[in-house]
Design an enzyme around this catalytic site. Structure first.
Site, short mmCIF file in Angstrom:
data_model
loop_
_atom_site.label_atom_id
_atom_site.label_comp_id
_atom_site.label_asym_id
_atom_site.label_seq_id
_atom_site.Cartn_x
_atom_site.Cartn_y
_atom_site.Cartn_z
N TRP A 252 0.84 -1.21 0.00
CA TRP A 252 0.00 0.00 0.00
C TRP A 252 0.87 1.25 0.00
O TRP A 252 0.52 2.26 -0.61
CB TRP A 252 -0.91 0.00 1.23
CG TRP A 252 -1.77 1.22 1.36
CD1 TRP A 252 -3.02 1.41 0.85
CD2 TRP A 252 -1.46 2.43 2.06
NE1 TRP A 252 -3.50 2.66 1.19
CE2 TRP A 252 -2.56 3.30 1.92
CE3 TRP A 252 -0.35 2.86 2.79
CZ2 TRP A 252 -2.59 4.58 2.49
CZ3 TRP A 252 -0.37 4.13 3.36
CH2 TRP A 252 -1.47 4.97 3.20
N HIS A 253 2.02 1.17 0.67
CA HIS A 253 2.88 2.35 0.79
C HIS A 253 3.58 2.68 -0.52
O HIS A 253 3.99 3.84 -0.71
CB HIS A 253 3.92 2.14 1.89
CG HIS A 253 3.36 2.34 3.26
ND1 HIS A 253 2.74 1.34 3.98
CD2 HIS A 253 3.33 3.43 4.07
CE1 HIS A 253 2.35 1.81 5.15
NE2 HIS A 253 2.70 3.07 5.23
N GLY A 254 3.75 1.73 -1.39
CA GLY A 254 4.39 2.07 -2.65
C GLY A 254 4.70 0.85 -3.50
O GLY A 254 4.79 -0.27 -3.00
N PHE B 221 2.10 8.50 -1.12
CA PHE B 221 1.37 7.24 -0.96
C PHE B 221 -0.11 7.41 -1.18
O PHE B 221 -0.83 6.45 -1.27
CB PHE B 221 1.62 6.67 0.44
CG PHE B 221 3.10 6.50 0.77
CD1 PHE B 221 3.97 5.97 -0.16
CD2 PHE B 221 3.59 6.91 2.00
CE1 PHE B 221 5.31 5.83 0.13
CE2 PHE B 221 4.94 6.77 2.29
CZ PHE B 221 5.79 6.23 1.36
#
Length: 484
Positions: free
Chosen positions: A325-327, A484
């Site tokens: 999800w963060h990248g 993000f």
């Protein structure tokens, strides 16, 4: 429009004045104003993505109504999956398409096949991960009959796009925010003053701690091949305080700003670096995201009901998904996997619920055991942050090999080492203030209980002077979580 900019201060002042002095006691007008202000705020980043935000809002608004009013389960599922697929589809295209295309090309190259994947040259819409998760939780809650669909479009649109949380959270729930949007709000001086205090502390975290740490962290990480092991450790520590000061500072400003308008947002940080184990850390770090994954992924997967194997499997899934999800980078997936490994012993031994209260509650100092636990948890966290900060896996591994080398025992050395000494002092003061206020919602909350006003105002003035003299105003640094 950055929270730590003059433009935002002017924007906030104007909206605040109109909201309380011209639209006061008129709920519909207040909500329309919040909606217009939120879209203007978002348009200041890139007006083109305003239409993507509007489309996402319309999609989930109508999907929610269709799901609730469906006469058959088939029709209900159709609208539910339409919303899920389109929302995740947009997120996938903008955020993950190039990652999957490049990873596929790299994988087949090991088989001797050469491919030239078609890559998309698009800008990631700021805040897309956050407002997408707002809409997803809303639609899921309607589908599961936890809430009723919102009929008032303006109220729902404010829930999705409320400007304090629009671009970097916290990730709100309809069950928490929508009732506040629909409820009449009166100005309360004590609530507004509390909001300003939290904004002040958030700005201190960002300008004095995060942005100064960023300067040295970037210098060390970007030139890691030329640094000795002890300097690389310092770089990891600088980033550790940078990301905390940056993201928790943003959250403090967001919560404080919302409180100025009579709205309470979900708490996102609870002094995570004072945690005694990784399980406690994740109850205190990015709380809104952790609870979102728990409610909408971990529990639907079976949670802890199936024994240790089920708990371990589900824990790894949510941490890997959280990392992703963060990248779109393998470094984030490794970062998530590392945290899953770190939390594994407490899952197996069923000690992950041991530390539910803040450390040394009601005491001035922690015990030696608690100090050792905090130090160990902090060390593991710093280690994992190296992967989060690294440009790629090769960079992360080279960085770690540099740390675990004989040069670890040499004296740190990098440009502006002398100037960094002031930052070390600021970090120590920052930690002392956070420790003193750790039993509150945020570090400065206890100041409202200081009866003697001159002491209270002197404290505010000292913080402002510290920001003026030691704040990093040389170059505006965006908040980390905008990416993000």
């Amino acid at each position: 429009m950055l929270f730590n900019s003059i433009n935002f201060a002017i924007f906030l002042s104007i909206v605040f004045f109109i909201y309380w002095f011209l639209a006061n006691r008129n709920l519909k007008l207040q909500n329309v104003l919040l909606l217009i202000s939120s879209y203007f705020f978002y348009a200041c980043w890139d007006w083109r993505f305003m239409f993507l935000l509007l489309f996402s809002t319309l999609l989930d608004y109508f999907a929610g109504l269709k799901i609730q009013n469906s006469s058959s389960n088939t029709h209900k599922k159709r609208w539910f999956w339409l919303s899920i697929i389109i929302n995740l589809g947009f997120l996938g295209v903008f955020k993950y398409y190039n990652f999957f295309a490049e990873s596929f090309a790299e994988s087949v190259s090991y088989l001797g096949w050469k491919t030239s994947p078609l890559l998309l040259n698009v800008i990631l819409p700021v805040g897309i991960s956050f407002y997408t998760f707002h809409g997803l939780s809303y639609v899921i809650d309607i589908y599961k009959n936890r809430i009723n669909a919102e009929k008032n479009f303006v109220d729902y649109a404010v829930f999705v796009s409320f400007f304090p949380l629009l671009v970097a959270g916290p990730i709100e729930r309809a069950t928490h925010l929508l009732p506040q949007i629909k409820k009449p709000r009166d100005f309360q001086y004590s609530k507004a003053a509390d909001g300003l205090r939290q904004i002040l502390w958030g700005l201190f975290k960002k300008i004095v701690i995060a942005d100064n740490c960023a300067e040295y962290a970037n210098q060390i990480f970007n030139n890691s091949a030329d640094m000795n092991g002890s300097t690389l450790v310092l770089g990891a520590l600088f980033f550790t305080f940078q990301i905390y000061g940056d993201f928790s500072g943003y959250s403090d400003i967001a919560l404080g700003t919302a409180r100025l308008f009579g709205i309470e947002l979900l708490r996102n940080f609870a002094f995570p670096y004072f945690s005694r184990d990784i399980a406690e850390f994740w109850r205190r770090w990015h709380i809104s995201l952790s609870s979102w994954f728990k409610d909408y992924l971990y529990i639907p997967l079976g949670g802890s009901k199936g024994g240790n194997w089920m708990r371990i499997r589900n824990t790894f899934i949510i941490f890997i998904v959280s990392g992703f999800w963060h990248g779109a980078n393998w470094t984030f997936i490794v970062w998530g996997s590392l945290n899953a490994l770190f939390i594994l012993p407490s899952i197996i031994l069923k000690t992950n619920r041991n530390h539910l209260e803040i450390v040394a509650q009601g005491k001035i100092f922690p015990t030696l055991k608690e100090m050792a636990q905090i130090a160990m948890t902090f060390s593991l966290t710093v280690f994992a942050w190296i992967f989060f900060r690294a440009e790629n896996m090769e960079h992360a591994l080279h960085y770690l090999s540099g740390i675990f080398s004989p040069s670890l025992f040499t004296f740190p050395k990098f440009n502006d080492m002398e100037n960094a000494k002031t930052l070390f002092g600021s970090i120590i003061i920052f930690l002392l203030v956070e420790w003193q206020g750790r039993e509150n919602q945020y570090a400065l909350e206890g100041m409202k209980n200081i009866i003697f006003k001159p002491i209270r105002w002197l404290s505010y003035i000292l913080i402002l002077l510290c920001m003026y003299f030691y704040g990093n105003f040389g170059k505006t640094v965006e908040f980390i979580y905008f990416q993000f």
